[in-house]
Design a protein around this motif. Sequence first.
Motif, PDB file in Angstrom:
ATOM      1  N   SER A 149       0.834  -1.212   0.000  1.00 50.19           N
ATOM      2  CA  SER A 149       0.000   0.000   0.000  1.00 50.19           C
ATOM      3  C   SER A 149       0.865   1.257   0.000  1.00 50.19           C
ATOM      4  O   SER A 149       0.565   2.227  -0.717  1.00 50.19           O
ATOM      5  CB  SER A 149      -0.927   0.007   1.221  1.00 50.19           C
ATOM      6  OG  SER A 149      -1.844  -1.055   1.168  1.00 50.19           O
ATOM      7  N   SER A 150       1.920   1.261   0.790  1.00 51.79           N
ATOM      8  CA  SER A 150       2.800   2.435   0.831  1.00 51.79           C
ATOM      9  C   SER A 150       3.483   2.637  -0.528  1.00 51.79           C
ATOM     10  O   SER A 150       3.668   3.769  -0.974  1.00 51.79           O
ATOM     11  CB  SER A 150       3.851   2.289   1.938  1.00 51.79           C
ATOM     12  OG  SER A 150       4.698   1.172   1.709  1.00 51.79           O
ATOM     13  N   LEU A 151       3.819   1.535  -1.196  1.00 52.86           N
ATOM     14  CA  LEU A 151       4.396   1.625  -2.536  1.00 52.86           C
ATOM     15  C   LEU A 151       3.368   2.170  -3.529  1.00 52.86           C
ATOM     16  O   LEU A 151       3.674   3.034  -4.357  1.00 52.86           O
ATOM     17  CB  LEU A 151       4.879   0.245  -2.989  1.00 52.86           C
ATOM     18  CG  LEU A 151       5.394   0.129  -4.426  1.00 52.86           C
ATOM     19  CD1 LEU A 151       6.577   1.072  -4.667  1.00 52.86           C
ATOM     20  CD2 LEU A 151       5.789  -1.310  -4.744  1.00 52.86           C
ATOM     21  N   GLY A 152       2.130   1.678  -3.425  1.00 49.62           N
ATOM     22  CA  GLY A 152       1.067   2.153  -4.306  1.00 49.62           C
ATOM     23  C   GLY A 152       0.778   3.626  -4.125  1.00 49.62           C
ATOM     24  O   GLY A 152       0.548   4.355  -5.102  1.00 49.62           O
ATOM     25  N   LEU A 153       0.808   4.100  -2.894  1.00 50.25           N
ATOM     26  CA  LEU A 153       0.575   5.519  -2.620  1.00 50.25           C
ATOM     27  C   LEU A 153       1.692   6.387  -3.203  1.00 50.25           C
ATOM     28  O   LEU A 153       1.437   7.468  -3.733  1.00 50.25           O
ATOM     29  CB  LEU A 153       0.462   5.747  -1.113  1.00 50.25           C
ATOM     30  CG  LEU A 153      -0.795   5.200  -0.443  1.00 50.25           C
ATOM     31  CD1 LEU A 153      -0.686   5.317   1.072  1.00 50.25           C
ATOM     32  CD2 LEU A 153      -2.034   5.929  -0.942  1.00 50.25           C
ATOM     33  N   LEU A 154       2.929   5.900  -3.086  1.00 53.27           N
ATOM     34  CA  LEU A 154       4.052   6.643  -3.653  1.00 53.27           C
ATOM     35  C   LEU A 154       3.900   6.776  -5.167  1.00 53.27           C
ATOM     36  O   LEU A 154       4.056   7.873  -5.723  1.00 53.27           O
ATOM     37  CB  LEU A 154       5.369   5.934  -3.319  1.00 53.27           C
ATOM     38  CG  LEU A 154       6.631   6.478  -3.997  1.00 53.27           C
ATOM     39  CD1 LEU A 154       6.870   7.931  -3.615  1.00 53.27           C
ATOM     40  CD2 LEU A 154       7.842   5.620  -3.652  1.00 53.27           C
ATOM     41  N   LEU A 155       3.572   5.686  -5.830  1.00 51.74           N
ATOM     42  CA  LEU A 155       3.423   5.722  -7.283  1.00 51.74           C
ATOM     43  C   LEU A 155       2.196   6.534  -7.697  1.00 51.74           C
ATOM     44  O   LEU A 155       2.194   7.161  -8.761  1.00 51.74           O
ATOM     45  CB  LEU A 155       3.335   4.297  -7.830  1.00 51.74           C
ATOM     46  CG  LEU A 155       4.616   3.470  -7.656  1.00 51.74           C
ATOM     47  CD1 LEU A 155       4.416   2.037  -8.107  1.00 51.74           C
ATOM     48  CD2 LEU A 155       5.769   4.100  -8.414  1.00 51.74           C
ATOM     49  N   SER A 156       1.154   6.550  -6.866  1.00 52.06           N
ATOM     50  CA  SER A 156      -0.015   7.375  -7.152  1.00 52.06           C
ATOM     51  C   SER A 156       0.349   8.852  -7.094  1.00 52.06           C
ATOM     52  O   SER A 156      -0.136   9.657  -7.897  1.00 52.06           O
ATOM     53  CB  SER A 156      -1.136   7.075  -6.152  1.00 52.06           C
ATOM     54  OG  SER A 156      -2.269   7.893  -6.379  1.00 52.06           O
ATOM     55  N   SER A 157       1.226   9.209  -6.148  1.00 47.46           N
ATOM     56  CA  SER A 157       1.637  10.611  -6.024  1.00 47.46           C
ATOM     57  C   SER A 157       2.505  11.053  -7.200  1.00 47.46           C
ATOM     58  O   SER A 157       2.614  12.246  -7.487  1.00 47.46           O
ATOM     59  CB  SER A 157       2.405  10.826  -4.707  1.00 47.46           C
ATOM     60  OG  SER A 157       3.657  10.160  -4.730  1.00 47.46           O
ATOM     61  N   LEU A 158       3.110  10.090  -7.890  1.00 46.31           N
ATOM     62  CA  LEU A 158       3.955  10.407  -9.043  1.00 46.31           C
ATOM     63  C   LEU A 158       3.193  10.374 -10.365  1.00 46.31           C
ATOM     64  O   LEU A 158       3.748  10.748 -11.399  1.00 46.31           O
ATOM     65  CB  LEU A 158       5.124   9.410  -9.122  1.00 46.31           C
ATOM     66  CG  LEU A 158       6.149   9.471  -7.977  1.00 46.31           C
ATOM     67  CD1 LEU A 158       7.093   8.285  -8.048  1.00 46.31           C
ATOM     68  CD2 LEU A 158       6.926  10.777  -8.022  1.00 46.31           C
ATOM     69  N   SER A 159       1.929   9.909 -10.319  1.00 45.97           N
ATOM     70  CA  SER A 159       1.141   9.734 -11.538  1.00 45.97           C
ATOM     71  C   SER A 159       0.198  10.905 -11.763  1.00 45.97           C
ATOM     72  O   SER A 159      -0.232  11.566 -10.813  1.00 45.97           O
ATOM     73  CB  SER A 159       0.346   8.424 -11.463  1.00 45.97           C
ATOM     74  OG  SER A 159       1.198   7.322 -11.238  1.00 45.97           O
ATOM     75  N   LYS A 160      -0.142  11.131 -13.016  1.00 45.11           N
ATOM     76  CA  LYS A 160      -1.045  12.223 -13.369  1.00 45.11           C
ATOM     77  C   LYS A 160      -2.512  11.805 -13.340  1.00 45.11           C
ATOM     78  O   LYS A 160      -3.397  12.657 -13.277  1.00 45.11           O
ATOM     79  CB  LYS A 160      -0.699  12.759 -14.763  1.00 45.11           C
ATOM     80  CG  LYS A 160       0.674  13.423 -14.838  1.00 45.11           C
ATOM     81  CD  LYS A 160       0.934  13.963 -16.238  1.00 45.11           C
ATOM     82  CE  LYS A 160       2.285  14.645 -16.317  1.00 45.11           C
ATOM     83  NZ  LYS A 160       2.552  15.188 -17.678  1.00 45.11           N
ATOM     84  N   ASN A 161      -2.780  10.502 -13.415  1.00 46.00           N
ATOM     85  CA  ASN A 161      -4.161  10.032 -13.409  1.00 46.00           C
ATOM     86  C   ASN A 161      -4.232   8.633 -12.807  1.00 46.00           C
ATOM     87  O   ASN A 161      -3.205   7.988 -12.563  1.00 46.00           O
ATOM     88  CB  ASN A 161      -4.751  10.037 -14.822  1.00 46.00           C
ATOM     89  CG  ASN A 161      -3.862   9.309 -15.819  1.00 46.00           C
ATOM     90  OD1 ASN A 161      -3.546   8.141 -15.653  1.00 46.00           O
ATOM     91  ND2 ASN A 161      -3.426  10.026 -16.860  1.00 46.00           N
ATOM     92  N   PHE A 230       8.146   7.937   3.503  1.00 47.53           N
ATOM     93  CA  PHE A 230       9.037   9.100   3.541  1.00 47.53           C
ATOM     94  C   PHE A 230       9.186   9.704   2.144  1.00 47.53           C
ATOM     95  O   PHE A 230       9.105  10.935   1.973  1.00 47.53           O
ATOM     96  CB  PHE A 230      10.408   8.705   4.096  1.00 47.53           C
ATOM     97  CG  PHE A 230      11.441   9.779   3.955  1.00 47.53           C
ATOM     98  CD1 PHE A 230      11.437  10.876   4.799  1.00 47.53           C
ATOM     99  CD2 PHE A 230      12.418   9.693   2.967  1.00 47.53           C
ATOM    100  CE1 PHE A 230      12.394  11.884   4.666  1.00 47.53           C
ATOM    101  CE2 PHE A 230      13.373  10.689   2.820  1.00 47.53           C
ATOM    102  CZ  PHE A 230      13.365  11.784   3.680  1.00 47.53           C
ATOM    103  N   LEU A 231       9.410   8.858   1.148  1.00 50.87           N
ATOM    104  CA  LEU A 231       9.537   9.344  -0.225  1.00 50.87           C
ATOM    105  C   LEU A 231       8.248  10.017  -0.683  1.00 50.87           C
ATOM    106  O   LEU A 231       8.276  11.006  -1.430  1.00 50.87           O
ATOM    107  CB  LEU A 231       9.887   8.191  -1.163  1.00 50.87           C
ATOM    108  CG  LEU A 231      11.276   7.562  -0.960  1.00 50.87           C
ATOM    109  CD1 LEU A 231      11.450   6.353  -1.872  1.00 50.87           C
ATOM    110  CD2 LEU A 231      12.376   8.584  -1.211  1.00 50.87           C
ATOM    111  N   ASN A 232       7.128   9.503  -0.202  1.00 51.98           N
ATOM    112  CA  ASN A 232       5.830  10.114  -0.528  1.00 51.98           C
ATOM    113  C   ASN A 232       5.746  11.526   0.032  1.00 51.98           C
ATOM    114  O   ASN A 232       5.260  12.447  -0.637  1.00 51.98           O
ATOM    115  CB  ASN A 232       4.703   9.250   0.045  1.00 51.98           C
ATOM    116  CG  ASN A 232       3.378   9.489  -0.652  1.00 51.98           C
ATOM    117  OD1 ASN A 232       3.123  10.532  -1.236  1.00 51.98           O
ATOM    118  ND2 ASN A 232       2.502   8.514  -0.584  1.00 51.98           N
TER     119      ASN A 232
END
Length: 242
Positions: A149-161, A230-232
């Motif tokens: 989940s933490s990985l998914g949130l990080l990638l969501s923050s890097l995505s435009k949609n 943290f990266l998020n």
Amino acid sequence: MEIRKSLILAKKEFFSLSNSPAFFGILLFFSLFCSIWLFYLQGYFSMNTASFRPFFAAFPPAFILVIPMVTMKSWAEERKLGSIELLLTMPFSEWELVLGKFFAALGTVILLLALTLPVPLSILPLGRFDLGVLAGEYLGAVFLGATASSLGLLLSSLSKNQAGAFLGTTAVLLFTMLINQLTLSFSFPPVIAEGINFISLSFHFDSFSKGIIDTRDLAFFSITTALFLFLNTRVILFRKWS
């Protein structure tokens, strides 16, 4: 940082997710996938063994699709709608915002896991099972879900949609969940094999699926979850000042 603020945000996020039709689709898919995996794909009753390990082996592949569905909307949708600017002006620190999103995602994962309890409970009368092992297996599933989940949130923050967040998270989870299969199929030097297994989420979950609580695996899941969160916060801080 106030955990209370994060919990308030988590409550809002959770109810926002649970009010969408996709939420019930996620619950249904996860429950059916795990049941079909155990009774049909694994042929559980023909195994003649009192173990839940085949059941928990379904969780890593199921999470490859389920976790992206849970997390894809968290930041990507805020960015697409432009509401992230409003969110960043509220009296929340970056950590409070990220933890709020994380608690909501983790709460959803725990709900998903709770809905699978009828499966092992229905099998318990058929053999002599160790409830301590079952508890350890579910504990491992929670830690696996937290890291994913933490990985998914990080990638969501890097995505435009949402589509980008879903595809990106699915691809990364597919890689990290299944890469340890390479060490089972090919002969690698020990150092390389250990390196491949180290970055595999499924490898660190394997001991839990046996009912073994290994502190090294607990440390791995805890550290990687904290690192992704943290990266998020760094991504959110960059968005705030850019």
